[in-house]
Write an enzyme that holds these catalytic residues in place. Structure first.
Site, PDB file in Angstrom:
ATOM      1  N   GLN A 113     138.335  42.245   5.083  1.00  0.00           N
ATOM      2  CA  GLN A 113     137.180  41.353   4.943  1.00  0.00           C
ATOM      3  C   GLN A 113     137.633  39.975   4.472  1.00  0.00           C
ATOM      4  O   GLN A 113     138.040  39.813   3.317  1.00  0.00           O
ATOM      5  CB  GLN A 113     136.224  41.962   3.915  1.00  0.00           C
ATOM      6  CG  GLN A 113     134.977  41.175   3.649  1.00  0.00           C
ATOM      7  CD  GLN A 113     134.286  41.626   2.365  1.00  0.00           C
ATOM      8  OE1 GLN A 113     134.931  42.171   1.475  1.00  0.00           O
ATOM      9  NE2 GLN A 113     133.002  41.407   2.265  1.00  0.00           N
ATOM     10  N   SER A 116     136.030  35.916   0.677  1.00  0.00           N
ATOM     11  CA  SER A 116     136.273  35.088  -0.521  1.00  0.00           C
ATOM     12  C   SER A 116     137.309  33.997  -0.273  1.00  0.00           C
ATOM     13  O   SER A 116     138.263  34.195   0.470  1.00  0.00           O
ATOM     14  CB  SER A 116     136.783  35.953  -1.671  1.00  0.00           C
ATOM     15  OG  SER A 116     135.886  36.970  -1.951  1.00  0.00           O
ATOM     16  N   SER A 149     141.626  42.548   0.394  1.00  0.00           N
ATOM     17  CA  SER A 149     142.156  43.909   0.299  1.00  0.00           C
ATOM     18  C   SER A 149     142.610  44.385   1.673  1.00  0.00           C
ATOM     19  O   SER A 149     141.902  44.218   2.669  1.00  0.00           O
ATOM     20  CB  SER A 149     141.074  44.866  -0.212  1.00  0.00           C
ATOM     21  OG  SER A 149     140.553  44.415  -1.427  1.00  0.00           O
ATOM     22  N   GLU A 232     128.409  46.872   1.455  1.00  0.00           N
ATOM     23  CA  GLU A 232     129.602  46.915   0.602  1.00  0.00           C
ATOM     24  C   GLU A 232     129.250  47.513  -0.757  1.00  0.00           C
ATOM     25  O   GLU A 232     129.965  48.347  -1.291  1.00  0.00           O
ATOM     26  CB  GLU A 232     130.157  45.500   0.432  1.00  0.00           C
ATOM     27  CG  GLU A 232     131.308  45.429  -0.554  1.00  0.00           C
ATOM     28  CD  GLU A 232     131.994  44.059  -0.570  1.00  0.00           C
ATOM     29  OE1 GLU A 232     131.375  43.070  -0.152  1.00  0.00           O
ATOM     30  OE2 GLU A 232     133.158  44.004  -1.000  1.00  0.00           O
ATOM     31  N   GLU A 365     127.715  40.043 -13.177  1.00  0.00           N
ATOM     32  CA  GLU A 365     126.732  39.012 -13.553  1.00  0.00           C
ATOM     33  C   GLU A 365     125.876  38.632 -12.348  1.00  0.00           C
ATOM     34  O   GLU A 365     124.646  38.483 -12.450  1.00  0.00           O
ATOM     35  CB  GLU A 365     127.438  37.752 -14.091  1.00  0.00           C
ATOM     36  CG  GLU A 365     128.150  37.931 -15.422  1.00  0.00           C
ATOM     37  CD  GLU A 365     129.516  38.605 -15.290  1.00  0.00           C
ATOM     38  OE1 GLU A 365     129.949  38.865 -14.152  1.00  0.00           O
ATOM     39  OE2 GLU A 365     130.135  38.892 -16.324  1.00  0.00           O
TER      40      GLU A 365
HETATM   41  C1  LIG Z   1     140.185  44.339  -6.490  1.00  0.00           C
HETATM   42  C2  LIG Z   1     139.472  43.266  -5.725  1.00  0.00           C
HETATM   43  C3  LIG Z   1     139.396  43.368  -4.345  1.00  0.00           C
HETATM   44  C4  LIG Z   1     138.734  42.375  -3.609  1.00  0.00           C
HETATM   45  N1  LIG Z   1     138.711  42.486  -2.243  1.00  0.00           N
HETATM   46  C5  LIG Z   1     138.144  41.507  -1.497  1.00  0.00           C
HETATM   47  C6  LIG Z   1     138.208  41.563  -0.064  1.00  0.00           C
HETATM   48  O1  LIG Z   1     138.734  42.493   0.522  1.00  0.00           O
HETATM   49  N2  LIG Z   1     137.672  40.544   0.644  1.00  0.00           N
HETATM   50  C7  LIG Z   1     137.061  39.492   0.037  1.00  0.00           C
HETATM   51  O2  LIG Z   1     136.568  38.632   0.754  1.00  0.00           O
HETATM   52  N3  LIG Z   1     136.994  39.395  -1.324  1.00  0.00           N
HETATM   53  C8  LIG Z   1     137.525  40.376  -2.097  1.00  0.00           C
HETATM   54  N4  LIG Z   1     137.491  40.292  -3.482  1.00  0.00           N
HETATM   55  C9  LIG Z   1     136.930  39.082  -4.086  1.00  0.00           C
HETATM   56  C10 LIG Z   1     135.638  39.280  -4.854  1.00  0.00           C
HETATM   57  O3  LIG Z   1     134.573  39.530  -3.996  1.00  0.00           O
HETATM   58  C11 LIG Z   1     135.442  37.993  -5.687  1.00  0.00           C
HETATM   59  O4  LIG Z   1     136.504  37.948  -6.632  1.00  0.00           O
HETATM   60  C12 LIG Z   1     134.108  37.981  -6.405  1.00  0.00           C
HETATM   61  O5  LIG Z   1     133.073  37.767  -5.486  1.00  0.00           O
HETATM   62  C13 LIG Z   1     134.043  36.935  -7.526  1.00  0.00           C
HETATM   63  O6  LIG Z   1     134.362  35.665  -7.070  1.00  0.00           O
HETATM   64  P1  LIG Z   1     135.423  34.732  -7.855  1.00  0.00           P
HETATM   65  O7  LIG Z   1     136.644  35.575  -8.074  1.00  0.00           O
HETATM   66  O8  LIG Z   1     135.557  33.482  -7.085  1.00  0.00           O
HETATM   67  O9  LIG Z   1     134.787  34.467  -9.268  1.00  0.00           O
HETATM   68  P2  LIG Z   1     133.726  33.329  -9.644  1.00  0.00           P
HETATM   69  O10 LIG Z   1     132.657  33.327  -8.614  1.00  0.00           O
HETATM   70  O11 LIG Z   1     134.467  32.055  -9.891  1.00  0.00           O
HETATM   71  O12 LIG Z   1     133.132  33.888 -10.981  1.00  0.00           O
HETATM   72  C14 LIG Z   1     133.714  33.643 -12.257  1.00  0.00           C
HETATM   73  C15 LIG Z   1     132.751  34.153 -13.325  1.00  0.00           C
HETATM   74  O13 LIG Z   1     131.517  33.413 -13.301  1.00  0.00           O
HETATM   75  C16 LIG Z   1     130.408  34.300 -13.179  1.00  0.00           C
HETATM   76  N5  LIG Z   1     129.334  33.700 -12.366  1.00  0.00           N
HETATM   77  C17 LIG Z   1     129.461  33.014 -11.209  1.00  0.00           C
HETATM   78  N6  LIG Z   1     128.232  32.645 -10.746  1.00  0.00           N
HETATM   79  C18 LIG Z   1     127.311  33.121 -11.627  1.00  0.00           C
HETATM   80  C19 LIG Z   1     125.885  33.076 -11.707  1.00  0.00           C
HETATM   81  N7  LIG Z   1     125.147  32.468 -10.780  1.00  0.00           N
HETATM   82  N8  LIG Z   1     125.285  33.690 -12.768  1.00  0.00           N
HETATM   83  C20 LIG Z   1     126.015  34.331 -13.736  1.00  0.00           C
HETATM   84  N9  LIG Z   1     127.378  34.378 -13.711  1.00  0.00           N
HETATM   85  C21 LIG Z   1     128.005  33.786 -12.686  1.00  0.00           C
HETATM   86  C22 LIG Z   1     130.984  35.509 -12.470  1.00  0.00           C
HETATM   87  O14 LIG Z   1     130.209  36.649 -12.653  1.00  0.00           O
HETATM   88  C23 LIG Z   1     132.356  35.614 -13.129  1.00  0.00           C
HETATM   89  O15 LIG Z   1     132.290  36.286 -14.354  1.00  0.00           O
HETATM   90  C24 LIG Z   1     138.135  41.269  -4.267  1.00  0.00           C
HETATM   91  C25 LIG Z   1     138.219  41.169  -5.672  1.00  0.00           C
HETATM   92  C26 LIG Z   1     138.877  42.156  -6.385  1.00  0.00           C
HETATM   93  C27 LIG Z   1     138.948  42.019  -7.878  1.00  0.00           C
END
Ligand SMILES: Cc1cc2nc3c(=O)[nH]c(=O)nc-3n(C[C@H](O)[C@H](O)[C@H](O)COP(=O)(O)OP(=O)(O)OC[C@H]3O[C@@H](n4cnc5c(N)ncnc54)[C@H](O)[C@@H]3O)c2cc1C
Length: 395
Positions: A113, A116, A149, A232, A365
């Site tokens: 996928q 991100s 992933s 998902e 969150e």
């Molecule tokens: C093990 C693992 C596997 C993954 N696999 C995939 C994959 O296969 N494909 C893919 O596309 N992605 C994948 N991801 C990515 C995952 O979907 C993102 O990490 C996730 O959506 C969070 O985005 P970010 O890391 O940019 O954090 P951010 O969006 O920067 O968030 C940082 C913090 O701010 C908080 N926050 C942000 N906006 C708000 C809001 N509006 N209200 C309250 N709090 C808020 C969040 O909750 C978090 O605590 C994976 C992540 C992990 C850990």
């Protein structure tokens, strides 16, 4: 009238007689199962199903398990099964369904996928990867994805990219199927807190995607992505497990086997976690029954939240209960695992891996926001960027 359990049992027996598991090659068996419509019975005929009620898959699965038939190892191909397949089924053309669904289900083709990005995680609609029409009517894609992933073993990817920077962020996105063998796709491992590299950074440099690999209308990718994301959350939080089948089973086994480590406080906490796990498991059953009526709704976010919270609390409990034994780590070599193994590894692995549960598939969150707004109907967060062209947003 739709097909019932007796007819499914009859067809399963027919499959087993024609392809005895003991003497049939695994992949031949899986292909035959797909052709017999017993892969996912609720899918249409000709696409691995029989248009039967979704709940009846359990009838087929039980017969096949009892006969020792091979399965398609859903843990290894979870993104294809849980996310790509329902999206292709709903938005794909007939040609796309015929091309992609069978090798996806058998596991001959693994999916990942590409959603991100470094600047677009929770705020996924902020994504910057660009897809531009090329001279041949197809698309050329440039950008960077992250946390992907399984990209290192994937043949195909579901990908969202920006096709209209002049439109507001949710409206300028288009959804594609990306060929991971394209020379412009560069996959680099990212090592996790567990020491393993389940996921990757993916750089897309002039990747060519034919228009025939677009899913849904141009500019409608956000709508298509919602189907993927809802599925998902159910795929992560809603797996069918028997009582004590998940992490709570491992913790309960530790408790039974190590009486010398027991304390009153740990006993109380284990009981609470056991009850919470059972509540979550039964709620999952109810969600699956709801699913028989159609696509998952925002309620799936609640299940995913419960799963993440419990996984972290139970794995924390286990490390505390086991004391020094809980801190040992079985293998720190950089590995590229086939899937996540929550019950087969050491307590230390479970503890570290569970940290990602509240991030992957949407952070807790953000899922709380979804439950608040779309399940409970509470007022939504202010969104000042909703009607502004993506190109004019501050970055
Ligand atoms: C093990 C693992 C596997 C993954 N696999 C995939 C994959 O296969 N494909 C893919 O596309 N992605 C994948 N991801 C990515 C995952 O979907 C993102 O990490 C996730 O959506 C969070 O985005 P970010 O890391 O940019 O954090 P951010 O969006 O920067 O968030 C940082 C913090 O701010 C908080 N926050 C942000 N906006 C708000 C809001 N509006 N209200 C309250 N709090 C808020 C969040 O909750 C978090 O605590 C994976 C992540 C992990 C850990």
């Amino acid at each position: 009238m739709s097909i019932g359990p007796e007819e499914l049992r009859r067809r399963t027996a027919e499959l087993l007689a024609a392809h005895p598991p003991a003497t049939t090659d695994r992949m031949d068996f899986l292909r035959a199962r797909f052709d017999a419509g017993l892969a996912w019975v609720h899918f249409p005929e000709g696409l691995g199903g029989l248009d039967a009620p979704r709940a009846l898959q359990a009838v087929v699965d039980a017969e096949l398990t009892a006969a020792g038939a091979p399965d398609n190892d859903p843990r290894r191909i979870g993104i294809g099964l849980g996310m790509a397949a329902p999206t292709i089924l709903r938005f794909g053309t007939e040609e796309q369904k015929q091309r992609f669904l069978k090798p996806l289900w058998t596991g001959e083709e693994v999916w990942c996928q590409l959603f991100s990005e470094p600047g677009a995680g929770s705020d996924l609609a902020a994504l910057a990867t660009r897809a531009v029409r090329d001279g041949d009517g197809g698309w050329t894609v440039n950008g960077q994805k992250v946390w992907t992933s399984g990209a290192h073993k994937a043949r195909w990817a579901i990908l969202i990219a920006r096709t209209d920077p002049d439109a507001p962020k949710h409206r300028g996105i288009t959804y594609f199927v990306c060929d991971m063998t394209d020379p412009g796709v560069d996959v680099r491992p990212l090592r996790q807190i567990t020491g393993e590299a389940e996921f990757n950074e993916v750089f897309l440099g002039d990747v060519r995607i034919p228009d025939a690999h677009r899913l849904g209308e141009v500019g409608e990718g956000w709508k298509v992505a919602q189907t993927t994301l809802m599925n998902e959350r159910v795929a992560i939080g809603g797996a069918r497990i028997p009582r004590e089948g998940g992490m709570i089973g491992v913790a309960a086994a530790d408790w039974r086997e190590r009486p010398e480590l027991r304390t009153h406080d740990l006993h109380q906490r284990l009981l609470r976690l056991w009850v919470d796990s059972e509540v979550a498991r039964l709620t999952g059953e109810r969600l699956r029954q709801q699913l028989t009526q159609g696509q998952p709704g925002p309620e799936g976010s609640g299940m995913k939240l419960a799963f993440a919270r419990l996984a972290q609390e139970i794995s924390g409990w286990e490390v505390e209960f086991l004391g020094e034994d809980g801190l040992t780590y079985d293998d720190w070599t950089l590995r590229r695992p086939e899937g996540v193994d929550f019950t087969g590894r050491e307590a230390g692995y479970r503890y570290l891996r569970a940290k990602g549960n509240s991030i992957e598939g949407g952070t807790s969150e953000v899922l709380l926001n979804i439950v608040a707004e779309r399940v409970l109907g509470l007022p939504s967060e202010p969104r000042t960027d909703k009607d502004v062209a993506w190109k004019d947003l501050p970055r």
